[in-house]
Design a protein around this motif. Structure first.
Motif, mmCIF file in Angstrom:
data_model
loop_
_atom_site.group_PDB
_atom_site.id
_atom_site.type_symbol
_atom_site.label_atom_id
_atom_site.label_comp_id
_atom_site.label_asym_id
_atom_site.label_seq_id
_atom_site.Cartn_x
_atom_site.Cartn_y
_atom_site.Cartn_z
ATOM 1 N N UNK A 175 -42.867 -48.991 57.890
ATOM 2 C CA UNK A 175 -42.142 -49.298 56.559
ATOM 3 C C UNK A 175 -41.031 -50.645 57.056
ATOM 4 N N UNK A 176 -41.416 -51.386 56.212
ATOM 5 C CA UNK A 176 -39.722 -52.598 57.002
ATOM 6 C C UNK A 176 -39.681 -52.533 55.567
ATOM 7 N N UNK A 177 -38.349 -53.245 55.343
ATOM 8 C CA UNK A 177 -36.982 -52.609 54.315
ATOM 9 C C UNK A 177 -37.538 -53.565 52.927
ATOM 10 N N UNK A 178 -38.645 -54.555 52.851
ATOM 11 C CA UNK A 178 -38.629 -55.012 51.300
ATOM 12 C C UNK A 178 -39.769 -53.486 50.762
ATOM 13 N N UNK B 103 -38.276 -60.050 65.007
ATOM 14 C CA UNK B 103 -37.115 -59.388 64.652
ATOM 15 C C UNK B 103 -35.695 -59.722 65.710
ATOM 16 N N UNK B 104 -36.123 -60.418 66.619
ATOM 17 C CA UNK B 104 -35.109 -61.052 67.358
ATOM 18 C C UNK B 104 -34.553 -62.768 67.058
ATOM 19 N N UNK B 105 -35.420 -63.333 67.953
ATOM 20 C CA UNK B 105 -35.324 -64.921 67.581
ATOM 21 C C UNK B 105 -34.923 -65.134 66.513
ATOM 22 N N UNK B 106 -36.294 -64.487 65.738
ATOM 23 C CA UNK B 106 -36.548 -65.178 64.335
ATOM 24 C C UNK B 106 -35.688 -64.137 63.232
ATOM 25 N N UNK C 252 -35.632 -56.791 60.056
ATOM 26 C CA UNK C 252 -35.394 -56.002 58.753
ATOM 27 C C UNK C 252 -37.607 -55.928 58.739
ATOM 28 N N UNK C 253 -38.338 -56.926 58.628
ATOM 29 C CA UNK C 253 -39.298 -56.712 58.241
ATOM 30 C C UNK C 253 -41.250 -56.395 59.308
ATOM 31 N N UNK C 254 -40.026 -56.020 60.850
ATOM 32 C CA UNK C 254 -40.750 -55.252 60.974
ATOM 33 C C UNK C 254 -43.039 -55.383 62.015
ATOM 34 N N UNK C 255 -42.305 -57.031 62.178
ATOM 35 C CA UNK C 255 -43.493 -57.915 62.129
ATOM 36 C C UNK C 255 -43.368 -57.803 63.956
ATOM 37 N N UNK C 256 -44.798 -57.852 64.497
ATOM 38 C CA UNK C 256 -45.413 -58.067 65.693
ATOM 39 C C UNK C 256 -46.511 -58.720 66.480
ATOM 40 N N UNK C 257 -46.066 -59.667 67.677
ATOM 41 C CA UNK C 257 -46.961 -59.704 68.217
ATOM 42 C C UNK C 257 -48.227 -59.613 69.343
ATOM 43 N N UNK C 258 -49.612 -59.843 69.090
ATOM 44 C CA UNK C 258 -50.111 -59.109 70.603
ATOM 45 C C UNK C 258 -50.893 -59.873 71.297
ATOM 46 N N UNK C 259 -50.837 -61.116 72.400
ATOM 47 C CA UNK C 259 -51.217 -61.707 72.970
ATOM 48 C C UNK C 259 -52.935 -61.366 74.510
ATOM 49 N N UNK C 260 -53.551 -61.529 74.560
ATOM 50 C CA UNK C 260 -54.670 -60.756 75.407
ATOM 51 C C UNK C 260 -55.938 -61.810 75.373
ATOM 52 N N UNK D 278 -45.819 -60.673 56.032
ATOM 53 C CA UNK D 278 -47.336 -60.811 56.218
ATOM 54 C C UNK D 278 -47.092 -62.653 56.075
ATOM 55 N N UNK D 279 -46.565 -62.499 54.764
ATOM 56 C CA UNK D 279 -45.701 -63.920 54.609
ATOM 57 C C UNK D 279 -44.596 -63.928 55.078
ATOM 58 N N UNK D 280 -43.448 -63.409 55.196
ATOM 59 C CA UNK D 280 -42.004 -63.400 55.778
ATOM 60 C C UNK D 280 -42.065 -64.079 57.491
ATOM 61 N N UNK D 281 -44.098 -63.468 58.131
ATOM 62 C CA UNK D 281 -43.679 -63.941 59.312
ATOM 63 C C UNK D 281 -44.703 -64.833 59.619
ATOM 64 N N UNK D 282 -44.886 -65.178 58.841
ATOM 65 C CA UNK D 282 -45.810 -66.596 58.740
ATOM 66 C C UNK D 282 -45.263 -67.593 58.705
ATOM 67 N N UNK D 283 -44.519 -67.467 57.710
ATOM 68 C CA UNK D 283 -43.979 -68.481 57.551
ATOM 69 C C UNK D 283 -42.315 -69.169 58.261
#
Lengths: 256, 256
Positions: free
Chosen positions: A144-147, B112-115, B119-127, B149-154
């Motif tokens: 779960x994320x913080x929000x 989580x790092x450069x962005x 707290x939003x726990x968003x990751x990306x996967x490429x393959x 999803x909204x925060x990650x897309x922004x």
């Protein structure tokens, strides 16, 4: 559940049980409901490692008594009973205490329905310390994320909001069920935030579904045994229900 | 990975690889790094079904060249190489194109790092389409909520913000690394948003960690082989780095 172990549930119910059991390589047994959606006797005493019962069930809306669920849990020789109470706030009764009383019962809930937080994907699980510790071991980190945590905590701190939301939906559900019955449909006794209403036959139900869809009203139609002669209608606002009833009334007049 | 299959990764790296491999009942092989944190030769050609390489690595901060990662992927007789690029924006270079070039490479990233969206726990996967389709089959449903999803897309739509954030951190990292070297510490060449700096020995490193902690400055100290004589220091604001350097300078004066 280890691969090749058995997962059982009455059918039709929430579709993800099957998807998730498949993803884990488990065998699964979908035990068919009868037309009244009473709990199938074949579940009692079955050899499954995991039994899922949704109560109130979807899409039927039918709920199962705590005494019957206790009897089911006690009948399982080596299985865990997961009681999925996603819709329980609309039922007026629950089986939560079984999670404390019986060592093989887990109760799951969600904030997606009565708390109207579907977008936040927050669920709750109740069970004995031993069971919950075991599940925590294999739970994803950061699930779960913080929000979502903030939104979930705020919703749980405001039961009054939930109570008012539920009261409104239960009131509208009564009116909807009565109006559908007046239109000649067979309405299953609903304890959820939707009703399942049967039409004359599968052909009529599908035509009614398409009639509504063409007019911008979306209800669920399931092309499956036991469900294909009915519609699952979510309880909306009063205005939405009036619009639906108007269109269904037109539909039944066109037929005759 | 099926139970009993082998997961391999250089050690020490991100601790969750081991936890997750254990949770799935897989065997795992932690192949030890040398003191320079070059990619261990024992990984090349190994029989593992899954190999994880974090680049830049944590906690060392060391990164691995695309040509070497390609050689590693091509050397695996039956394994998948997962290149974990959690810190890649701080590295000035990446291996993303390998995910398109090679059928057995997956590249993972995080916001989580450069962005700064930990707290939003968003990751990306490429393959490859084939690999990603396979993973999508067993992915949890609803694994991200609507706000994440909204925060990650922004965040992904605003690379300029990320670039400025990264530039600031990389600039401060240079200054921090130089100042730690001036204090007599051995600083590994960092391509991440932290630096790993070695002190005289494990006893000194632990004392330095406690000295900082008592003064409200939290850095990471790992009581493990290869790490116990160093500190992992995250690049903070200029003021935070100044405070840290002041305390470390006091600490080294106390010693002498």
């Amino acid at each position: 559940v280890e691969p090749s172990e058995l997962v059982a549930y009455p059918y039709p119910a929430y579709v993800l049980y099957e998807t998730l059991a498949e993803g884990h390589g488990a065998r699964f047994s979908a035990v068919p409901f009868g037309r009244d959606f009473a709990l199938p006797q074949a579940l009692f005493g079955c050899d499954a490692k995991l039994v899922f019962v949704t109560t109130p069930n979807s899409p039927s809306g039918t709920a199962y008594e705590k005494s019957e669920l206790r009897r089911l849990a006690e009948s399982l020789p080596r299985g865990l009973l997961v009681i999925d109470e996603a819709y329980v706030e609309f039922a007026g009764d629950d089986a939560l205490s079984l999670a404390a009383e019986l060592p093989n019962v887990l109760v799951t809930r969600t904030l997606s329905k009565s708390q109207s937080l579907a977008g936040m994907r927050v669920g709750l699980l109740f069970g004995s310390t031993e069971l919950v510790r075991g599940i925590a071991k294999i739970k994803d980190s950061y699930n779960l994320d913080r929000l979502a945590i903030a939104a979930g905590a705020a919703a749980l701190r405001d039961p009054e909001w939930t109570r008012r939301n539920v009261e409104r939906i239960v009131r509208t559900r009564s009116r909807l069920a009565q109006a559908l019955a007046d239109l000649g449909m067979e309405v299953l006794p609903s304890r959820a935030n939707f009703v399942f209403a049967r039409l004359a036959d599968a052909k009529t139900a599908k035509r009614a579904y398409l009639h509504l869809k063409e007019r911008g009203i979306l209800v669920r139609y399931f092309e499956k045994p036991l469900l294909d002669d009915g519609l699952r209608i979510t309880v909306g606002t009063d205005a939405e229900i009036d619009a639906l009833l108007g269109e269904l009334s037109d539909f039944s007049r066109q037929k005759s």
